[in-house]
Design a protein around this motif. Structure first.
Motif, PDB file in Angstrom:
ATOM      1  N   ILE A  78      35.101  -6.629  51.054  1.00 56.99           N
ATOM      2  CA  ILE A  78      34.813  -5.207  50.804  1.00 56.99           C
ATOM      3  C   ILE A  78      34.735  -4.827  49.277  1.00 56.99           C
ATOM      4  O   ILE A  78      34.112  -4.578  48.575  1.00 56.99           O
ATOM      5  CB  ILE A  78      34.388  -3.894  51.549  1.00 56.99           C
ATOM      6  N   MET A  79      36.291  -4.518  49.089  1.00 53.98           N
ATOM      7  CA  MET A  79      36.553  -3.564  47.646  1.00 53.98           C
ATOM      8  C   MET A  79      36.098  -4.956  46.599  1.00 53.98           C
ATOM      9  O   MET A  79      35.090  -4.833  45.438  1.00 53.98           O
ATOM     10  CB  MET A  79      37.990  -4.280  47.664  1.00 53.98           C
TER      11      MET A  79
ATOM     12  N   VAL B 128      32.637  -4.342  46.271  1.00 55.65           N
ATOM     13  CA  VAL B 128      32.311  -3.094  45.327  1.00 55.65           C
ATOM     14  C   VAL B 128      32.734  -3.760  43.299  1.00 55.65           C
ATOM     15  O   VAL B 128      32.424  -2.521  42.534  1.00 55.65           O
ATOM     16  CB  VAL B 128      33.162  -1.556  46.238  1.00 55.65           C
TER      17      VAL B 128
ATOM     18  N   PHE C 288      30.046  -5.596  41.697  1.00 53.63           N
ATOM     19  CA  PHE C 288      29.197  -4.481  41.234  1.00 53.63           C
ATOM     20  C   PHE C 288      29.267  -3.704  40.061  1.00 53.63           C
ATOM     21  O   PHE C 288      28.465  -3.781  39.501  1.00 53.63           O
ATOM     22  CB  PHE C 288      28.742  -3.764  42.523  1.00 53.63           C
ATOM     23  N   LEU C 289      29.793  -2.847  40.266  1.00 57.70           N
ATOM     24  CA  LEU C 289      30.563  -2.013  39.203  1.00 57.70           C
ATOM     25  C   LEU C 289      30.616  -2.506  38.059  1.00 57.70           C
ATOM     26  O   LEU C 289      30.095  -2.452  36.614  1.00 57.70           O
ATOM     27  CB  LEU C 289      31.815  -1.466  39.842  1.00 57.70           C
TER      28      LEU C 289
ATOM     29  N   SER D 242      26.789  -8.599  45.283  1.00 58.28           N
ATOM     30  CA  SER D 242      27.527  -7.722  44.807  1.00 58.28           C
ATOM     31  C   SER D 242      26.857  -7.174  42.935  1.00 58.28           C
ATOM     32  O   SER D 242      26.588  -6.568  42.593  1.00 58.28           O
ATOM     33  CB  SER D 242      28.408  -7.237  44.894  1.00 58.28           C
TER      34      SER D 242
ATOM     35  N   GLY E  48      24.409  -5.841  40.731  1.00 57.56           N
ATOM     36  CA  GLY E  48      24.565  -4.476  40.060  1.00 57.56           C
ATOM     37  C   GLY E  48      24.207  -4.727  38.622  1.00 57.56           C
ATOM     38  O   GLY E  48      23.937  -4.449  37.541  1.00 57.56           O
TER      39      GLY E  48
END
Length: 251
Positions: free
Chosen positions: A5-6, A9, A12-13, A197, A201
């Motif tokens: 999950i981390m 994320v 994506f960023l 992701s 992104g």
């Protein structure tokens, strides 16, 4: 699941950041990955996810791609694979995070290294070096950006061209690690999460690019990358046993 999950994320960023500013996301991601993955998995997993990020960004900007300057980069990359692909077999994989941290610092603060990068006026040579370095340090930095900025006035074209060239080098990197026997299937969950992701992104970043002050992001990137590089170097030195936690009053 926490690591997956981390990393999703973060991917994506960083993918969004690169879609907006044209650089920085891949280096930030490679600087964070040693916190979540074993050293031997960092470069191949990063390669697979960055391939998705750059390929999707290239697709979203495909009408801006100048194929005349893609083919020389491709030929240089193939030569880089042949030369550096053999050399990577002799590298101790546990030291890869150390290489990553040192390389990031050199890219950000060494005037000599940056003069050398800016002196390259040939996509054949850039393809060779960028792909070769990518095999060792994951995200080889903006080697192609000075020449792209020199050749194209349009920022959208610069970003699309960088994306297609980065797609080539990450494809080569993945193939090298497949040939070396890296078991991608053991990391399929994290790769899948990061690929999805990355594409998301890129999609979001392309659409908000005109609303985000990219110049501010570019000013902040060196300091963020420096902090990440120092952490990666210290953590890797501790892992290798070259530095003791007690030196920092932590053990």
């Amino acid at each position: 699941m926490f690591n997956e999950i981390m990393l999703a994320v973060l991917n994506f960023l960083t993918s969004l950041l690169t879609a907006v500013s044209g650089l920085g996301g891949g280096m930030i991601l490679i600087g964070l990955m040693p916190m979540f993955l074993p050293a031997l998995a960092i470069i191949p997993v990063h390669g697979a996810t960055q391939l998705a990020s750059n390929a999707s960004r290239a697709w979203f900007g495909r009408n801006k791609i100048d194929w005349r300057n893609v083919y020389p980069f491709l030929l240089g990359s193939l030569l880089g694979v042949a030369v550096f692909g053999m050399a990577v077999r002799f590298i101790e994989l546990q030291m890869i995070p150390l290489f990553i941290g040192v390389y990031i610092l050199l890219i950000q603060w060494s005037k000599t290294v940056n003069r050398w990068l800016k002196s390259m006026q040939n996509f054949y040579l850039i393809g060779f070096l960028q792909t070769g370095l990518g095999i060792f340090v994951g995200s080889p930095g903006p080697l192609n950006m000075p020449l792209l900025i020199q050749k194209y006035d349009d920022n959208d074209t610069v970003i699309a061209m960088s994306a297609i060239q980065q797609s080539i080098l990450h494809s080569a990197k993945v193939l090298i690690y497949v040939a070396m026997g890296f078991a991608f299937w053991e990391y399929w969950q994290v790769v899948l999460a990061m690929v999805v992701s990355a594409i998301l992104g890129s999609w979001v970043g392309v659409r908000i690019r005109s609303y985000v002050p990219a110049s501010f992001l570019k000013r902040m990137l060196p300091w963020l990358l420096t902090a990440l590089a120092i952490k990666v170097i210290i953590s890797n030195l501790i892992t290798l046993g070259w530095v003791q936690l007690s030196w920092f009053g932590l053990g």
